[in-house]
Scaffold this motif. Structure first.
Motif, mmCIF file in Angstrom:
data_model
loop_
_atom_site.group_PDB
_atom_site.id
_atom_site.type_symbol
_atom_site.label_atom_id
_atom_site.label_comp_id
_atom_site.label_asym_id
_atom_site.label_seq_id
_atom_site.Cartn_x
_atom_site.Cartn_y
_atom_site.Cartn_z
ATOM 1 N N SER A 12 0.843 -1.185 0.000
ATOM 2 C CA SER A 12 0.000 0.000 0.000
ATOM 3 C C SER A 12 0.886 1.245 0.000
ATOM 4 N N VAL A 13 0.290 2.344 -0.467
ATOM 5 C CA VAL A 13 0.958 3.635 -0.421
ATOM 6 C C VAL A 13 -0.006 4.557 0.312
ATOM 7 N N ASN A 14 0.330 4.825 1.580
ATOM 8 C CA ASN A 14 -0.585 5.523 2.468
ATOM 9 C C ASN A 14 0.260 6.282 3.488
ATOM 10 N N THR A 15 -0.033 7.565 3.685
ATOM 11 C CA THR A 15 0.756 8.365 4.629
ATOM 12 C C THR A 15 0.448 8.014 6.085
ATOM 13 N N GLY A 41 3.800 -4.642 2.885
ATOM 14 C CA GLY A 41 4.497 -3.404 3.201
ATOM 15 C C GLY A 41 3.697 -2.181 2.806
ATOM 16 N N ASN A 42 4.141 -1.037 3.310
ATOM 17 C CA ASN A 42 3.492 0.239 3.023
ATOM 18 C C ASN A 42 4.563 1.294 2.834
ATOM 19 N N SER A 43 4.374 2.149 1.842
ATOM 20 C CA SER A 43 5.235 3.315 1.675
ATOM 21 C C SER A 43 4.433 4.545 2.053
ATOM 22 N N THR A 44 5.037 5.427 2.828
ATOM 23 C CA THR A 44 4.357 6.661 3.216
ATOM 24 C C THR A 44 4.673 7.795 2.248
ATOM 25 N N THR A 45 5.578 7.554 1.287
ATOM 26 C CA THR A 45 5.962 8.585 0.321
ATOM 27 C C THR A 45 5.969 8.003 -1.090
ATOM 28 N N ILE A 46 5.815 8.874 -2.069
ATOM 29 C CA ILE A 46 5.918 8.446 -3.469
ATOM 30 C C ILE A 46 7.343 7.983 -3.758
ATOM 31 N N GLU A 47 8.317 8.682 -3.191
ATOM 32 C CA GLU A 47 9.731 8.323 -3.414
ATOM 33 C C GLU A 47 10.066 6.942 -2.863
ATOM 34 N N GLY A 48 9.311 6.505 -1.870
ATOM 35 C CA GLY A 48 9.593 5.222 -1.242
ATOM 36 C C GLY A 48 8.981 4.026 -1.956
ATOM 37 N N VAL A 49 8.146 4.267 -2.975
ATOM 38 C CA VAL A 49 7.426 3.172 -3.632
ATOM 39 C C VAL A 49 8.386 2.205 -4.318
ATOM 40 N N LYS A 50 9.281 2.710 -5.162
ATOM 41 C CA LYS A 50 10.185 1.838 -5.926
ATOM 42 C C LYS A 50 11.077 1.009 -5.000
ATOM 43 N N PRO A 51 11.776 1.629 -4.018
ATOM 44 C CA PRO A 51 12.606 0.809 -3.114
ATOM 45 C C PRO A 51 11.800 -0.243 -2.361
ATOM 46 N N LEU A 52 10.577 0.110 -1.938
ATOM 47 C CA LEU A 52 9.736 -0.863 -1.230
ATOM 48 C C LEU A 52 9.417 -2.034 -2.146
ATOM 49 N N LEU A 53 8.965 -1.740 -3.357
ATOM 50 C CA LEU A 53 8.615 -2.815 -4.298
ATOM 51 C C LEU A 53 9.815 -3.722 -4.561
ATOM 52 N N GLU A 54 10.993 -3.116 -4.715
ATOM 53 C CA GLU A 54 12.205 -3.899 -5.025
ATOM 54 C C GLU A 54 12.678 -4.722 -3.834
ATOM 55 N N SER A 55 12.267 -4.349 -2.615
ATOM 56 C CA SER A 55 12.771 -5.030 -1.416
ATOM 57 C C SER A 55 11.958 -6.258 -1.030
ATOM 58 N N ILE A 56 10.787 -6.437 -1.623
ATOM 59 C CA ILE A 56 9.890 -7.516 -1.197
ATOM 60 C C ILE A 56 10.017 -8.720 -2.130
#
Length: 121
Positions: A12-15, A41-56
């Motif tokens: 998810s992408v949720n602040t 997982g969840n990213s609280t920022t747009i910038e965090g989406v790619k690293p989160l996706l790549e880490s799972i």
């Protein structure tokens, strides 16, 4: 390969990560007899989406974008997801739905669409 054999990772992408966990947890609980989905997982920022996706691992198959993002931000988030993981399914909750309908409104919206999301090619 059936959807029951391997859990499907969802991000998810949720602040507000606590809210994402609650809403998505409720949706997952409601469909557990049909789908084996894990909120990975969840990213609280747009910038965090790619690293989160790549880490799972295994890579997420679904990304839910929360309603606090503008339509333009949601499109950017979904584009990042599709560019990072080709074939990922994305779902953007309409902007402002959480503010208007509360968590129950978001859960209802996602429940009405989960079968389409899961069977989408």
């Amino acid at each position: 390969m059936s959807s029951q054999s391997t859990p499907i990772n969802l991000v998810s992408v949720n602040t507000v990560p606590e809210r994402a966990k609650k809403v998505i947890g409720t949706v997952i609980e409601n469909v557990k007899d049909k789908y084996d989905i894990v909120h990975a997982g969840n990213s609280t920022t747009i910038e965090g989406v790619k690293p989160l996706l790549e880490s799972i691992q295994p890579p997420p198959k679904i990304l839910f974008c929360a309603s606090m993002w503008t339509p333009e931000q949601q499109e950017e988030i979904q584009k990042i997801a599709r560019d990072t993981i080709p074939g990922i399914k994305t779902q953007a909750t309409p902007t402002g739905l959480q503010a208007q309908g509360g968590p129950e409104g978001v859960i209802k919206y996602l429940m009405e669409r989960i079968d389409d999301i899961m069977t989408e090619k």
